[in-house]
Design a protein around this motif. Structure first.
Motif, PDB file in Angstrom:
ATOM      1  N   GLU A 100       3.269 -11.220  -1.968  1.00 58.88           N
ATOM      2  CA  GLU A 100       3.082 -12.320  -2.943  1.00 58.88           C
ATOM      3  C   GLU A 100       1.755 -12.791  -3.279  1.00 58.88           C
ATOM      4  OE1 GLU A 100       5.095 -15.927  -2.416  1.00 58.88           O
ATOM      5  OE2 GLU A 100       4.364 -16.036  -0.459  1.00 58.88           O
ATOM      6  N   LYS A 101       0.938 -12.389  -2.285  1.00 55.09           N
ATOM      7  CA  LYS A 101      -0.417 -12.925  -2.715  1.00 55.09           C
ATOM      8  C   LYS A 101      -1.912 -12.433  -1.868  1.00 55.09           C
ATOM      9  CE  LYS A 101       0.638 -17.182  -2.583  1.00 55.09           C
ATOM     10  NZ  LYS A 101       0.403 -18.533  -2.591  1.00 55.09           N
ATOM     11  N   VAL A 102      -3.040 -12.458  -2.397  1.00 53.39           N
ATOM     12  CA  VAL A 102      -4.132 -11.930  -1.147  1.00 53.39           C
ATOM     13  C   VAL A 102      -4.940 -13.402  -1.158  1.00 53.39           C
ATOM     14  CG1 VAL A 102      -6.254 -10.853  -1.331  1.00 53.39           C
ATOM     15  CG2 VAL A 102      -4.249  -9.859  -2.380  1.00 53.39           C
ATOM     16  N   LEU A 103      -5.172 -13.873   0.151  1.00 54.54           N
ATOM     17  CA  LEU A 103      -5.942 -14.875   0.403  1.00 54.54           C
ATOM     18  C   LEU A 103      -7.337 -14.368   1.022  1.00 54.54           C
ATOM     19  CD1 LEU A 103      -3.217 -16.801   2.567  1.00 54.54           C
ATOM     20  CD2 LEU A 103      -3.974 -17.094   0.221  1.00 54.54           C
ATOM     21  N   LEU A 104      -8.369 -14.944   0.769  1.00 52.07           N
ATOM     22  CA  LEU A 104      -9.677 -14.641   1.117  1.00 52.07           C
ATOM     23  C   LEU A 104     -10.399 -15.637   1.631  1.00 52.07           C
ATOM     24  CD1 LEU A 104     -11.007 -12.442  -2.027  1.00 52.07           C
ATOM     25  CD2 LEU A 104     -10.345 -11.681   0.211  1.00 52.07           C
ATOM     26  N   THR A 105     -10.928 -15.356   2.925  1.00 49.01           N
ATOM     27  CA  THR A 105     -11.890 -16.420   3.580  1.00 49.01           C
ATOM     28  C   THR A 105     -13.070 -16.502   2.952  1.00 49.01           C
ATOM     29  OG1 THR A 105     -12.627 -14.714   5.338  1.00 49.01           O
ATOM     30  CG2 THR A 105     -10.753 -16.214   5.860  1.00 49.01           C
TER      31      THR A 105
ATOM     32  N   CYS B 122      -8.559  -7.838   9.107  1.00 50.88           N
ATOM     33  CA  CYS B 122      -7.351  -8.147   7.950  1.00 50.88           C
ATOM     34  C   CYS B 122      -6.051  -8.588   8.634  1.00 50.88           C
ATOM     35  CB  CYS B 122      -7.066  -6.645   7.150  1.00 50.88           C
ATOM     36  SG  CYS B 122      -6.031  -7.157   5.910  1.00 50.88           S
ATOM     37  N   THR B 123      -5.331  -9.357   7.910  1.00 56.39           N
ATOM     38  CA  THR B 123      -4.302 -10.009   8.655  1.00 56.39           C
ATOM     39  C   THR B 123      -3.036  -9.967   7.607  1.00 56.39           C
ATOM     40  OG1 THR B 123      -5.514 -11.346  10.271  1.00 56.39           O
ATOM     41  CG2 THR B 123      -3.208 -11.935   9.738  1.00 56.39           C
ATOM     42  N   VAL B 124      -1.901  -9.796   8.228  1.00 57.85           N
ATOM     43  CA  VAL B 124      -0.672  -9.715   7.148  1.00 57.85           C
ATOM     44  C   VAL B 124       0.010 -10.825   7.803  1.00 57.85           C
ATOM     45  CG1 VAL B 124       1.546  -8.666   6.437  1.00 57.85           C
ATOM     46  CG2 VAL B 124      -0.565  -7.179   6.827  1.00 57.85           C
ATOM     47  N   LEU B 125       0.468 -11.891   6.963  1.00 58.94           N
ATOM     48  CA  LEU B 125       0.970 -12.989   7.292  1.00 58.94           C
ATOM     49  C   LEU B 125       2.462 -13.112   6.635  1.00 58.94           C
ATOM     50  CD1 LEU B 125      -1.769 -15.964   6.816  1.00 58.94           C
ATOM     51  CD2 LEU B 125      -0.840 -15.173   9.049  1.00 58.94           C
ATOM     52  N   TRP B 126       3.597 -13.525   7.356  1.00 55.21           N
ATOM     53  CA  TRP B 126       4.734 -13.549   6.443  1.00 55.21           C
ATOM     54  C   TRP B 126       5.538 -14.639   6.962  1.00 55.21           C
ATOM     55  CZ3 TRP B 126       3.634  -9.459   9.759  1.00 55.21           C
ATOM     56  CH2 TRP B 126       4.777  -9.134  10.792  1.00 55.21           C
ATOM     57  N   CYS B 127       6.324 -15.120   6.058  1.00 55.53           N
ATOM     58  CA  CYS B 127       7.285 -16.042   6.381  1.00 55.53           C
ATOM     59  C   CYS B 127       8.821 -15.147   6.892  1.00 55.53           C
ATOM     60  CB  CYS B 127       7.566 -16.716   5.156  1.00 55.53           C
ATOM     61  SG  CYS B 127       9.225 -17.719   4.889  1.00 55.53           S
ATOM     62  N   GLU B 128       9.036 -15.672   7.989  1.00 59.38           N
ATOM     63  CA  GLU B 128      10.392 -14.887   8.641  1.00 59.38           C
ATOM     64  C   GLU B 128      11.440 -14.963   7.777  1.00 59.38           C
ATOM     65  OE1 GLU B 128      10.617 -14.525  12.939  1.00 59.38           O
ATOM     66  OE2 GLU B 128       9.357 -16.476  12.826  1.00 59.38           O
ATOM     67  N   LYS B 129      11.589 -16.225   7.359  1.00 58.81           N
ATOM     68  CA  LYS B 129      13.002 -16.472   6.393  1.00 58.81           C
ATOM     69  C   LYS B 129      13.120 -15.570   5.106  1.00 58.81           C
ATOM     70  CE  LYS B 129      15.644 -20.201   4.199  1.00 58.81           C
ATOM     71  NZ  LYS B 129      15.843 -21.798   4.374  1.00 58.81           N
ATOM     72  N   THR B 130      11.860 -15.751   4.480  1.00 58.24           N
ATOM     73  CA  THR B 130      11.935 -15.095   3.123  1.00 58.24           C
ATOM     74  C   THR B 130      11.429 -13.692   3.036  1.00 58.24           C
ATOM     75  OG1 THR B 130       9.709 -15.792   2.424  1.00 58.24           O
ATOM     76  CG2 THR B 130      11.542 -17.239   2.012  1.00 58.24           C
ATOM     77  N   ARG B 131      10.669 -13.201   4.061  1.00 62.62           N
ATOM     78  CA  ARG B 131       9.893 -11.973   4.199  1.00 62.62           C
ATOM     79  C   ARG B 131       8.915 -11.926   3.106  1.00 62.62           C
ATOM     80  NH1 ARG B 131      11.108 -10.736   8.947  1.00 62.62           N
ATOM     81  NH2 ARG B 131      10.293  -8.529   8.798  1.00 62.62           N
ATOM     82  N   GLN B 132       8.578 -12.960   2.533  1.00 59.42           N
ATOM     83  CA  GLN B 132       7.301 -12.854   1.622  1.00 59.42           C
ATOM     84  C   GLN B 132       6.118 -12.956   2.583  1.00 59.42           C
ATOM     85  OE1 GLN B 132       8.575 -16.257  -1.000  1.00 59.42           O
ATOM     86  NE2 GLN B 132       8.570 -14.538  -2.447  1.00 59.42           N
ATOM     87  N   ALA B 133       5.079 -12.055   2.026  1.00 59.24           N
ATOM     88  CA  ALA B 133       3.828 -12.018   2.997  1.00 59.24           C
ATOM     89  C   ALA B 133       2.558 -12.408   1.914  1.00 59.24           C
ATOM     90  CB  ALA B 133       3.829 -10.684   3.324  1.00 59.24           C
ATOM     91  N   ALA B 134       1.533 -12.605   2.679  1.00 60.27           N
ATOM     92  CA  ALA B 134       0.141 -12.524   2.101  1.00 60.27           C
ATOM     93  C   ALA B 134      -0.769 -11.994   2.814  1.00 60.27           C
ATOM     94  CB  ALA B 134      -0.440 -14.006   2.197  1.00 60.27           C
ATOM     95  N   VAL B 135      -1.568 -11.196   2.202  1.00 62.10           N
ATOM     96  CA  VAL B 135      -2.649 -10.233   2.986  1.00 62.10           C
ATOM     97  C   VAL B 135      -4.017 -11.067   3.037  1.00 62.10           C
ATOM     98  CG1 VAL B 135      -4.135  -8.235   3.115  1.00 62.10           C
ATOM     99  CG2 VAL B 135      -1.576  -8.179   2.629  1.00 62.10           C
ATOM    100  N   VAL B 136      -4.672 -11.505   4.165  1.00 54.34           N
ATOM    101  CA  VAL B 136      -5.882 -12.142   4.193  1.00 54.34           C
ATOM    102  C   VAL B 136      -6.882 -11.005   4.474  1.00 54.34           C
ATOM    103  CG1 VAL B 136      -6.926 -13.950   5.530  1.00 54.34           C
ATOM    104  CG2 VAL B 136      -4.534 -13.999   5.423  1.00 54.34           C
ATOM    105  N   ASP B 137      -7.902 -11.130   3.687  1.00 50.33           N
ATOM    106  CA  ASP B 137      -9.090 -10.247   3.792  1.00 50.33           C
ATOM    107  C   ASP B 137      -9.010  -8.878   3.733  1.00 50.33           C
ATOM    108  OD1 ASP B 137     -10.442 -12.875   3.598  1.00 50.33           O
ATOM    109  OD2 ASP B 137     -11.183 -12.596   5.801  1.00 50.33           O
ATOM    110  N   PRO B 138      -8.340  -8.278   2.664  1.00 51.99           N
ATOM    111  CA  PRO B 138      -8.126  -7.094   2.584  1.00 51.99           C
ATOM    112  C   PRO B 138      -9.477  -6.183   2.342  1.00 51.99           C
ATOM    113  CG  PRO B 138      -7.236  -7.929   0.628  1.00 51.99           C
ATOM    114  CD  PRO B 138      -7.929  -9.031   1.350  1.00 51.99           C
ATOM    115  N   GLY B 139     -10.368  -5.954   3.413  1.00 51.70           N
ATOM    116  CA  GLY B 139     -11.592  -5.240   3.193  1.00 51.70           C
ATOM    117  C   GLY B 139     -11.457  -3.623   2.493  1.00 51.70           C
ATOM    118  N   GLY B 140     -10.430  -2.951   2.912  1.00 50.89           N
ATOM    119  CA  GLY B 140     -10.266  -1.748   2.585  1.00 50.89           C
ATOM    120  C   GLY B 140      -9.199  -1.123   3.284  1.00 50.89           C
ATOM    121  N   ASP B 141      -9.081   0.286   3.496  1.00 50.07           N
ATOM    122  CA  ASP B 141      -7.992   1.114   4.250  1.00 50.07           C
ATOM    123  C   ASP B 141      -6.689   0.517   3.845  1.00 50.07           C
ATOM    124  OD1 ASP B 141      -9.895   2.643   5.491  1.00 50.07           O
ATOM    125  OD2 ASP B 141     -10.029   0.878   7.353  1.00 50.07           O
TER     126      ASP B 141
END
Length: 210
Positions: free
Chosen positions: A50-55, A15-34
């Motif tokens: 701000e959102k979940v992204l799924l592959t 799972c990957t947490v991505l974020w914009c350094e300027k706004t501190r807004q983030a997306a979680v890519v593939d939250p399988g659990g935990d």
């Protein structure tokens, strides 16, 4: 753009947490659990999810999606529509593999080839890369030269194609026609295992090397 990889589930899925350094807004890519591990990364870095992204919608990538989205009241974007049958089967997948019960959901946005997704003020390109699953997508950030490829490609290997609607020839075509043109210098986060670059895989990966 910043990121942190969070291994989750007994399958040690990246799972990957991505974020914009300027706004501190983030997306979680593939939250399988935990999800507690994911929440800890968000909290430690002072991020607003701000959102979940799924592959794609296999249980180890999508099992925690509904719970996370409901808790934060955020949209779900991806995968491509052809993975709907996998989303519908999440409760059965969770029972089969001994995971906590996973809820079905309907993405707020199905993704297609050529779409873009935003994370704060950052933008990632969407490429449809079927083969492992029919609706698998990957995310590419041009500025960071970074791709999140789910289970399409691994360091030294490729995704399985023995699941329903998987296809080996289609997967190889996805890798060679969608990933390689992005550039040998692109680093990628696979769904499992260590990162690599497309250039390294073209030279050494026995399944797809030139």
């Amino acid at each position: 753009m910043k990121y942190e990889i969070v291994p989750v589930t007994p399958f040690v899925q990246n799972c990957t947490v991505l974020w914009c350094e300027k706004t501190r807004q983030a997306a979680v890519v593939d939250p399988g659990g935990d999800l507690a591990k994911i929440e800890a990364v968000l909290s430690r870095n002072g991020l607003t999810l701000e959102k979940v992204l799924l592959t794609h919608a296999h249980i180890d990538h999508a099992g925690g999606t509904a719970e996370l989205a409901e808790a934060h009241e955020i949209p779900i974007e991806g995968p491509e529509y052809e993975d709907k049958f996998w989303i519908d089967a999440l409760p059965q997948q969770s029972m089969m593999f001994g995971f906590p019960t996973a809820k079905q959901f309907t993405p707020d946005r199905w993704l297609n080839e050529g779409d873009e997704v935003s994370v704060g003020e950052e933008t990632l390109q969407v490429l449809h890369c079927p083969g492992h699953t029919p609706g698998h997508v990957i995310f590419f950030h041009q500025g960071a030269r970074l791709a999140l490829v789910g289970d399409v490609l691994f360091n030294g290997s490729i995704g399985r194609t023995d699941f329903p609607k998987g296809d080996h020839a289609t997967l190889i075509q996805s890798i060679k026609t969608k990933l390689w043109p992005l550039g040998d210098d692109v680093s990628f986060i696979p769904g499992h295992g260590p990162m690599s670059t497309f250039g390294a895989e073209r030279k050494t990966n026995p399944f797809v090397k030139d």
